[in-house]
Design a protein around this motif. Sequence first.
Motif, PDB file in Angstrom:
ATOM      1  N   GLN A  50       0.330  -1.328  -0.038  1.00 35.53           N
ATOM      2  CA  GLN A  50      -0.207   0.221   0.116  1.00 35.53           C
ATOM      3  C   GLN A  50       0.517   1.543   0.548  1.00 35.53           C
ATOM      4  OE1 GLN A  50      -2.179  -0.876   3.372  1.00 35.53           O
ATOM      5  NE2 GLN A  50      -4.376  -2.204   2.555  1.00 35.53           N
ATOM      6  N   ARG A 100     -12.005   4.031   3.679  1.00 29.26           N
ATOM      7  CA  ARG A 100     -13.294   2.436   3.195  1.00 29.26           C
ATOM      8  C   ARG A 100     -14.660   3.494   4.473  1.00 29.26           C
ATOM      9  NH1 ARG A 100      -8.551  -1.743   4.229  1.00 29.26           N
ATOM     10  NH2 ARG A 100      -7.871  -1.369   2.072  1.00 29.26           N
ATOM     11  N   LEU A 138      -4.857   4.473  -2.814  1.00 24.84           N
ATOM     12  CA  LEU A 138      -5.295   2.624  -2.773  1.00 24.84           C
ATOM     13  C   LEU A 138      -6.856   2.758  -3.419  1.00 24.84           C
ATOM     14  CD1 LEU A 138      -5.147  -0.171  -1.313  1.00 24.84           C
ATOM     15  CD2 LEU A 138      -5.469   0.777   0.533  1.00 24.84           C
ATOM     16  N   GLU A 142      -8.983   0.436  -5.241  1.00 25.18           N
ATOM     17  CA  GLU A 142     -10.012  -0.527  -4.660  1.00 25.18           C
ATOM     18  C   GLU A 142     -11.101  -0.526  -5.717  1.00 25.18           C
ATOM     19  OE1 GLU A 142      -8.331  -1.521  -0.320  1.00 25.18           O
ATOM     20  OE2 GLU A 142      -9.669   0.140  -1.035  1.00 25.18           O
TER      21      GLU A 142
END
Length: 305
Positions: A50, A100, A138, A142
């Motif tokens: 990451q 997230r 990231l 994703e």
Amino acid sequence: MQVFYTDQFVLPLPSGHRFPMGKYRLLRDRLAAELPEIRLVPAEPASEGQLALVHAPGYIQAIGDGSVDPKILREIGFPWSLAMAERARRSVGATIAACRAALREGVAANIAGGTHHAYPDRGGGFCVFNDAAVAARLMQAEARRGLRVAIVDLDVHQGNGTAHIFRDDPTVFTLSLHGQKNFPFRKEPGDLDVDLPDGTGDEAYLQALERALDELGHRFDPGLVIYLAGADPHEGDRLGRLKLTWDGLEARDRRVFDWAWQRGLPLAFAMAGGYGHRIEDTVQVQVNTFAVALGYARRWQNRPR
């Protein structure tokens, strides 16, 4: 609202060091006592893979094993230790987790983070890895579809590392309001930079922020906002000099959260800088930010599905 923390990792700083490491635990204690709707979650560390979305492999390894160039350590401002390396990884992990969570729930936060002076191959200004940059990359990796990210940086210092990282990337927009004569003294051009004079004060600052957010909205259509809610524009800050009051900073936060809410944009925020003459003042600015954020998190929870 989920809030991720890393304050269990305390750097062994020398006596008299000017970085207020204790503010993170003080903030977590205040949030637990005063805002029980917040869910406090320990952050997992960012992986090497990451971190490598932004940072050079050699730099990642050097921070991990302590072989980092002493000159870079001086620029960072922290002595190397295992705790320093672990905390840096977890600070990035906290912003990843907040992004997230925000994409699922609307609003989430990292109690630390905002390490915007870190470049791909070096750190600086108390920043080891660039948490917002790694998290943005990231989240894009994703996402099932192309995700555009706006980084709204309202730390008193310009996010030079972040601007450098995304200077040729049309999928990430960097907005920074900062002190014109403050660190870093060599600024990196971002997508929208607003230089402010010492002593700007509430009214002029809020007007500048309003114009900047309007311009951001006209120029860019994000799917995620990462907000660096620095406490250092406060009038009681040792390094800030912009002279914003408690009310001015709360109005700043409300304007950013409302801008994102009106557009249906999930928002993850990190606390960034804060160096008050009284550490309690820095923590109070941050508690106020979380109180504003919690109100918008409730709106997300209650919105029609």
